[in-house]
Motif scaffolding. Sequence first.
Motif, PDB file in Angstrom:
ATOM      1  N   ASP A  85     -81.651   6.782  13.721  1.00 28.62           N
ATOM      2  CA  ASP A  85     -80.638   6.622  12.678  1.00 28.62           C
ATOM      3  C   ASP A  85     -79.234   6.730  13.274  1.00 28.62           C
ATOM      4  O   ASP A  85     -78.247   6.835  12.567  1.00 28.62           O
ATOM      5  CB  ASP A  85     -80.851   7.621  11.540  1.00 28.62           C
ATOM      6  N   ARG A  86     -79.173   6.665  14.604  1.00 25.42           N
ATOM      7  CA  ARG A  86     -77.896   6.726  15.314  1.00 25.42           C
ATOM      8  C   ARG A  86     -77.065   5.479  14.994  1.00 25.42           C
ATOM      9  O   ARG A  86     -77.566   4.352  15.036  1.00 25.42           O
ATOM     10  CB  ARG A  86     -78.156   6.811  16.818  1.00 25.42           C
ATOM     11  N   PHE A  87     -75.814   5.665  14.691  1.00 23.52           N
ATOM     12  CA  PHE A  87     -74.907   4.577  14.333  1.00 23.52           C
ATOM     13  C   PHE A  87     -74.712   3.620  15.504  1.00 23.52           C
ATOM     14  O   PHE A  87     -74.530   4.054  16.650  1.00 23.52           O
ATOM     15  CB  PHE A  87     -73.550   5.144  13.893  1.00 23.52           C
ATOM     16  N   LEU A  88     -74.725   2.329  15.198  1.00 22.43           N
ATOM     17  CA  LEU A  88     -74.471   1.290  16.205  1.00 22.43           C
ATOM     18  C   LEU A  88     -73.228   0.506  15.792  1.00 22.43           C
ATOM     19  O   LEU A  88     -73.121   0.096  14.625  1.00 22.43           O
ATOM     20  CB  LEU A  88     -75.647   0.321  16.297  1.00 22.43           C
ATOM     21  N   LEU A  95     -70.979  -2.445  14.919  1.00 28.03           N
ATOM     22  CA  LEU A  95     -71.298  -3.797  14.448  1.00 28.03           C
ATOM     23  C   LEU A  95     -70.897  -4.862  15.466  1.00 28.03           C
ATOM     24  O   LEU A  95     -71.567  -5.895  15.586  1.00 28.03           O
ATOM     25  CB  LEU A  95     -70.600  -4.055  13.111  1.00 28.03           C
ATOM     26  N   ILE A  96     -69.861  -4.606  16.226  1.00 27.98           N
ATOM     27  CA  ILE A  96     -69.369  -5.588  17.201  1.00 27.98           C
ATOM     28  C   ILE A  96     -70.416  -5.926  18.267  1.00 27.98           C
ATOM     29  O   ILE A  96     -70.394  -7.005  18.855  1.00 27.98           O
ATOM     30  CB  ILE A  96     -68.042  -5.107  17.839  1.00 27.98           C
ATOM     31  N   LYS A  97     -71.371  -5.029  18.499  1.00 27.22           N
ATOM     32  CA  LYS A  97     -72.403  -5.268  19.511  1.00 27.22           C
ATOM     33  C   LYS A  97     -73.627  -6.002  18.964  1.00 27.22           C
ATOM     34  O   LYS A  97     -74.496  -6.415  19.720  1.00 27.22           O
ATOM     35  CB  LYS A  97     -72.846  -3.934  20.126  1.00 27.22           C
ATOM     36  N   ILE A  98     -73.728  -6.143  17.651  1.00 28.06           N
ATOM     37  CA  ILE A  98     -74.933  -6.703  17.027  1.00 28.06           C
ATOM     38  C   ILE A  98     -74.764  -8.183  16.729  1.00 28.06           C
ATOM     39  O   ILE A  98     -73.777  -8.604  16.124  1.00 28.06           O
ATOM     40  CB  ILE A  98     -75.272  -5.921  15.732  1.00 28.06           C
ATOM     41  N   ALA A  99     -75.751  -8.970  17.140  1.00 28.95           N
ATOM     42  CA  ALA A  99     -75.719 -10.416  16.916  1.00 28.95           C
ATOM     43  C   ALA A  99     -76.522 -10.816  15.670  1.00 28.95           C
ATOM     44  O   ALA A  99     -76.111 -11.699  14.917  1.00 28.95           O
ATOM     45  CB  ALA A  99     -76.273 -11.155  18.138  1.00 28.95           C
TER      46      ALA A  99
END
Length: 127
Positions: A67-70, A72-76
């Motif tokens: 549930d660690r935050f990712l 958004l800029i890294k997600i395609a």
Amino acid sequence: MHLRRASPSPQQHRRALEETGSQAELTSLRGNGDMASRVAALLLLGVICAGFAAAEIAVDCCLSTTDRFLPLIKIASYTIQEAGRGCDISATVFITKAGKTLCVVHPSERAWVKSHIKLLDKRSRAH
């Protein structure tokens, strides 16, 4: 006292038919052997086909989530994995721009996951 006569074995029965010249019954016996081998071949073919069909359904599943935050800029992109549809757990599968697959909690469990999905959907509609 009643005596029971032993039944002849299939080989003995065949020999007796060959000796008496009962060609019709002999042909019938041979046909049964052919039929059995055809049925066996069909069953084997069915098992092989079922194996290939099962192999084609293989799905990559998340076995655990974070549930660690990712950012958004890294997600395609993303996909949703639902439990019971070939996988054991529900999850959100984020694919990064670097091509890595990250398994995070289902969108129903964390607001940030739901928000990322909405923004990714908007991004994909804009292109």
